[in-house]
Design a protein around this motif. Sequence first.
Motif, PDB file in Angstrom:
ATOM      1  N   ILE A  32       0.838  -1.202   0.000  1.00  0.00           N
ATOM      2  CA  ILE A  32       0.000   0.000   0.000  1.00  0.00           C
ATOM      3  C   ILE A  32       0.874   1.254   0.000  1.00  0.00           C
ATOM      4  O   ILE A  32       1.668   1.458   0.929  1.00  0.00           O
ATOM      5  CB  ILE A  32      -0.911   0.013   1.244  1.00  0.00           C
ATOM      6  CG1 ILE A  32      -1.764  -1.258   1.278  1.00  0.00           C
ATOM      7  CG2 ILE A  32      -1.782   1.261   1.272  1.00  0.00           C
ATOM      8  CD1 ILE A  32      -2.447  -1.499   2.598  1.00  0.00           C
ATOM      9  N   PRO A  33       0.721   2.104  -1.035  1.00  0.00           N
ATOM     10  CA  PRO A  33       1.476   3.363  -1.072  1.00  0.00           C
ATOM     11  C   PRO A  33       1.206   4.198   0.186  1.00  0.00           C
ATOM     12  O   PRO A  33       0.075   4.274   0.673  1.00  0.00           O
ATOM     13  CB  PRO A  33       0.949   4.067  -2.321  1.00  0.00           C
ATOM     14  CG  PRO A  33       0.449   2.949  -3.192  1.00  0.00           C
ATOM     15  CD  PRO A  33      -0.111   1.936  -2.235  1.00  0.00           C
ATOM     16  N   GLY A  34       2.264   4.804   0.735  1.00  0.00           N
ATOM     17  CA  GLY A  34       2.148   5.637   1.918  1.00  0.00           C
ATOM     18  C   GLY A  34       2.122   4.852   3.218  1.00  0.00           C
ATOM     19  O   GLY A  34       2.191   5.435   4.297  1.00  0.00           O
ATOM     20  N   VAL A  35       2.010   3.516   3.130  1.00  0.00           N
ATOM     21  CA  VAL A  35       1.935   2.675   4.330  1.00  0.00           C
ATOM     22  C   VAL A  35       3.072   1.654   4.352  1.00  0.00           C
ATOM     23  O   VAL A  35       3.775   1.526   5.351  1.00  0.00           O
ATOM     24  CB  VAL A  35       0.571   1.944   4.406  1.00  0.00           C
ATOM     25  CG1 VAL A  35       0.542   0.998   5.587  1.00  0.00           C
ATOM     26  CG2 VAL A  35      -0.576   2.938   4.462  1.00  0.00           C
ATOM     27  N   THR A  36       3.239   0.922   3.249  1.00  0.00           N
ATOM     28  CA  THR A  36       4.241  -0.148   3.177  1.00  0.00           C
ATOM     29  C   THR A  36       5.654   0.433   3.245  1.00  0.00           C
ATOM     30  O   THR A  36       5.971   1.383   2.530  1.00  0.00           O
ATOM     31  CB  THR A  36       4.068  -0.966   1.887  1.00  0.00           C
ATOM     32  OG1 THR A  36       2.757  -1.523   1.872  1.00  0.00           O
ATOM     33  CG2 THR A  36       5.092  -2.078   1.789  1.00  0.00           C
TER      34      THR A  36
END
Length: 97
Positions: A32-36
């Motif tokens: 997930i972009p911004g999370v991973t």
Amino acid sequence: MKNLVGLIITLSLSACAAAGNKFDASKINTLIPGVTTLDSATQELGRSAATETNEDGSKLVKWKYATASLVGTHFDGVAILFGPDGKMMRITKQESH
């Protein structure tokens, strides 16, 4: 005739080649972009094949795996850009069968 079949099978198997680190391409969709983070992506996909560090501190990390045999080739590759904060920004996915 039995020896000929055995020889053909042996030659066929020895004509296979692989390069890179095998990874589960289906796990790309869980990132997930911004999370991973890079660490969590590495946990999901395994060891990367290459990392490029940009001047701004971001990193482009690449996972690649290719096989070739007498019946054809297969390539899986993904490049993930991680920001200076270590979180994923975006994915570039390539597949060839």
